[in-house]
Design a protein around this motif. Structure first.
Motif: not given
Length: 440
Positions: A193-204, A211-221
């Motif tokens: 679900v969260i994937g391996g993008m460093p910003a998302v992993v670090a947040n998790y 929810i914040e992980c989803q927000n960061i993924l949206s920002e990355l997209v």
């Protein structure tokens, strides 16, 4: 200071730093996969670390016009940046080097005239610059490719190194104990679900806020889409964007150009696809006849699947219902949007050598009323293995068995939510341990 999470690339960077036969290093990979962080982490092992960001320091571009030797460049940079640049004591890092193509061309002269200096270069859109510089330094520069976090790196980041070691030691002959298998599956569902993008992993890792992980993924997209206009001037960003989304939406099976929601021609869509591949956002999975090795000798580029570089980005683009993925033991639920196939393809890439891109292959047979497809075909040593990502019972392996019989191959690999096991001519690896096949 931001916490650094260990990456597999770290050991390669350290080996490069201690090597006596060292070339300038070009760190390559898509945006936001952790290249700059990894180099800064290596820089902590040096007395001095000097970062030159060519986006920010337009004033130093003139140094690479050919008038200055590598030593003179370093002396001037040292004064401008207020930090010594000394061979053996300093790690010099050229970041966003694609903004100064002349600097890319000058890298080879550092190898020829200042080989004792530790020099690394990287850039977020580097591949597009290299495409226009075919002779930028072959044989004089070493490339290393970097990707988002693998599942193993995610285990390290989340404090599960002991589990990672247990997975490493497991095999179809020695399954993981069931309580640990269940624990690995729970962690895997989150990673899918969260994937391996460093910003998302670090947040998790820091607060576990999905929810914040989803927000960061949206920002990355959004940031990737903003970059589309910078890729190639002759390819409209709207066309690349439509192709990017279509790749996510088409999921399994052959990528069909006329299903892209745009009025562009097939040739234009193909150009957009190749642009996304060059950017590292998409990986092609190409049909191979697989009659022998190398697999790349008998390919058909007219039959290609496309997968995204990261499952987190994929599920965010598709706006999947993540709660069902997190809680279900049903492989069909877990694999919505072809997340499992995407995970396996990206894990194969991340588990292979970092010194060259790892090509992905599949196998497909078209017969009237009898189509057959194997998700991945890999070469391990001098042997070929088909891999199927499965959700059904042990008996639902028709495509696999057709392939094994047609090619005279003795064993196939099945990967799913099952534990390690083996039956008949099938060896089973759980999704989370697909990297273990490289020890076969």
């Amino acid at each position: 200071m931001e916490r650094y999470y260990k990456r597999k690339i770290d050991s390669e960077l350290e080996s490069w730093a201690t090597s006596k036969k060292r070339k300038p290093l070009l760190l390559r990979g898509a945006r936001q996969v952790g290249k700059t962080s990894a180099v800064k982490h290596l820089g902590e092992k040096f007395k001095h670390f000097v970062l030159v960001d060519f986006n920010e320091r337009q004033d130093v571009h003139y140094l690479f016009d050919g008038s200055y030797s590598p030593q003179e460049i370093c002396r001037i940079l040292s004064v401008l940046l207020g930090t010594p640049i000394e061979a053996g004591e300093t790690l010099l890092f050229f970041d966003e080097i694609q903004s100064c193509p002349a600097a890319i061309n000058r890298l080879r002269y550092f190898y020829e005239k200042f080989p004792e200096l530790h020099l690394i270069a990287a850039g977020s859109l580097l591949e597009f610059a290299l495409e226009t510089l075919p002779s930028y330094g072959v044989g004089r520069i070493r490339s290393i490719f970097m990707y988002p976090f693998s599942f193993e790196e995610y285990l390290w980041a989340t404090g599960n190194e002991a589990l990672s070691l247990m997975i490493d030691a497991s095999s179809p002959d020695k399954p993981l104990p069931m309580p640990l298998h269940e624990q690995a599956l729970r962690l895997l569902r989150v990673f899918l679900v969260i994937g391996g993008m460093p910003a998302v992993v670090a947040n998790y890792c820091e607060d576990g806020n999905m929810i914040e992980c989803q927000n960061i993924l949206s920002e990355l997209v959004l940031s990737f889409r903003d970059d589309f206009a910078k890729y190639r001037k002759k390819v409209p960003s709207t066309r690349i964007d439509a192709t990017f989304r279509s790749i996510a939406e088409q999921g399994l099976g052959k990528f069909v150009y006329n299903r892209v929601d745009t009025d562009a021609s097939t040739i234009q869509i193909k150009t957009a696809v190749e642009t996304l591949i060059l950017a590292g956002l998409v990986y092609p999975v190409t049909h191979s006849s697989a009659n022998g090795i190398p697999l790349g000798a008998e390919i058909n580029e007219k039959y290609r699947r496309m997968i995204m570089l990261d499952t987190g980005l994929l599920q965010r683009i598709l706006n999947l219902e993540i709660s069902s993925i997190l809680s279900s033991d049903d492989m069909q639920v877990v694999n919505r949007g072809a997340i499992a196939e995407t995970f396996i393809g990206t894990e194969l890439i991340k588990s292979a050598s970092c010194f060259s891109p790892y090509p992905l292959y599949c196998w497909h047979r078209e017969k009237s009323g009898s189509n057959a497809e194997v998700d991945y075909v890999v070469q391990l040593g001098n042997r070929i293995f088909p891999i199927e990502v499965k959700s059904g019972s042990k008996g639902s392996m028709q495509s696999m068995r057709l392939f094994l019989e047609a090619k005279g191959i003795p064993k196939g690999i099945r990967t799913s939510l099952e534990n390690f096991s083996a039956y008949d001519d099938i060896i089973v690896y759980p999704l989370y341990a697909i990297k273990n096949i490289f020890t076969l």
